[in-house]
Design an enzyme around this catalytic site. Structure first.
Site, PDB file in Angstrom:
ATOM      1  N   HIS A 200       2.873  -0.945   2.650  1.00 53.58           N
ATOM      2  CA  HIS A 200       1.466  -0.892   2.423  1.00 53.58           C
ATOM      3  C   HIS A 200       0.711   0.333   1.904  1.00 53.58           C
ATOM      4  CE1 HIS A 200      -2.944  -1.415   3.660  1.00 53.58           C
ATOM      5  NE2 HIS A 200      -3.013  -0.452   4.413  1.00 53.58           N
TER       6      HIS A 200
ATOM      7  N   HIS B  95      -3.127   7.633   3.192  1.00 50.46           N
ATOM      8  CA  HIS B  95      -4.584   7.324   3.849  1.00 50.46           C
ATOM      9  C   HIS B  95      -4.239   6.847   5.406  1.00 50.46           C
ATOM     10  CE1 HIS B  95      -3.303   3.059   2.933  1.00 50.46           C
ATOM     11  NE2 HIS B  95      -3.997   2.537   3.880  1.00 50.46           N
TER      12      HIS B  95
ATOM     13  N   GLU C 239      -3.955   8.620  11.061  1.00 50.80           N
ATOM     14  CA  GLU C 239      -4.154   7.663  12.260  1.00 50.80           C
ATOM     15  C   GLU C 239      -2.865   7.140  12.624  1.00 50.80           C
ATOM     16  OE1 GLU C 239      -7.117   3.669  12.466  1.00 50.80           O
ATOM     17  OE2 GLU C 239      -6.386   4.541  10.625  1.00 50.80           O
ATOM     18  N   ASP C 240      -1.807   6.907  11.776  1.00 49.79           N
ATOM     19  CA  ASP C 240      -0.752   5.988  12.513  1.00 49.79           C
ATOM     20  C   ASP C 240       0.675   6.986  12.665  1.00 49.79           C
ATOM     21  OD1 ASP C 240      -2.276   3.892  12.545  1.00 49.79           O
ATOM     22  OD2 ASP C 240      -1.589   3.080  10.714  1.00 49.79           O
TER      23      ASP C 240
ATOM     24  N   ASP D  80      -7.217  -0.796   0.621  1.00 44.77           N
ATOM     25  CA  ASP D  80      -6.736  -1.142   1.881  1.00 44.77           C
ATOM     26  C   ASP D  80      -7.018  -2.553   2.247  1.00 44.77           C
ATOM     27  OD1 ASP D  80      -5.538  -0.009   4.509  1.00 44.77           O
ATOM     28  OD2 ASP D  80      -7.522  -0.389   4.841  1.00 44.77           O
TER      29      ASP D  80
END
Length: 209
Positions: free
Chosen positions: A48, A72, A76-77, A139
């Site tokens: 991704h 990016h 967050e992940d 995205d």
């Protein structure tokens, strides 16, 4: 998935002085941080961010934008902290990654409130640095391209959000090809019957011509 060399070669077509060492570090760091993660399709998650970086290169954006596209989702992940990004990649890339992360946090219960507030916040992001918004649009485009692997309810929610918010933003920014692709993908998931019928008709017309 594009290789690191393919991303750099694509960027060199419009940016001969690109900092290849910086892109290399961002690519390898993101690959390491997302190791073991999978998308709904079963593909490695790292596919991704690489795809998002490819869209960014297609938009002919600068080196920090390509690096931020690769990075990016790491805050967050993964276990990476927000403070680690400027330490490793500098303030400019950190600013872009933080901006995309904040846009990812937008969540509104009411459809109309979501639409109005999302537009407002996204336009504010554009005011500070349009690259944040372009990374977020890239995205969303890649997520729409792989939406078929999601459940039906999620497909409907994401497609509606895209047609209400992201496709109009792409149009407002003058990115016609992205707006057209987003709308076509939304139509496919929101109205599968009519979409299949139209696709069949166009295929028949193409054969006849």
């Amino acid at each position: 998935m594009l290789s690191l060399t393919e991303i750099i070669d694509g960027a060199r077509e419009y940016h001969r002085g690109i900092d290849t060492e910086l892109v290399n570090r961002a690519y390898l760091f993101a690959e390491q941080m997302h190791e073991g993660q999978r998308r709904e399709s079963g593909e490695p998650y790292f596919v991704h961010p690489v795809s998002v970086a490819s869209v960014i290169a297609q938009l002919r954006l600068d080196c920090p934008s390509i690096c931020a596209a690769l990075l990016h989702d790491v805050v967050e992940d993964t276990q990476v902290s927000e403070a680690e990004i400027p330490e490793r990649f500098g303030e400019e890339i950190s600013f872009l990654v933080a901006g995309v992360t904040k846009l990812n946090e937008l969540d509104f219960n009411s459809r109309e409130d979501r639409k109005a507030e999302s537009f407002r916040k996204m336009l504010l992001a554009m005011e500070h640095d349009i690259r944040v918004l372009l990374i977020k649009l890239s995205d969303r485009l890649d997520n729409m391209r792989s939406l078929g692997h999601m459940g039906v309810d999620k497909q409907d929610r994401i497609a509606r959000e895209t047609i209400e918010i992201y496709a109009p933003l792409a149009a407002r920014l003058g990115i016609r090809w992205m707006k057209d692709e987003l709308e076509d993908l939304c139509f496919q998931f929101l109205y599968p019957g009519p979409h299949a019928d139209l696709t069949g008709r166009l295929a028949s017309m193409s054969k006849e011509s």
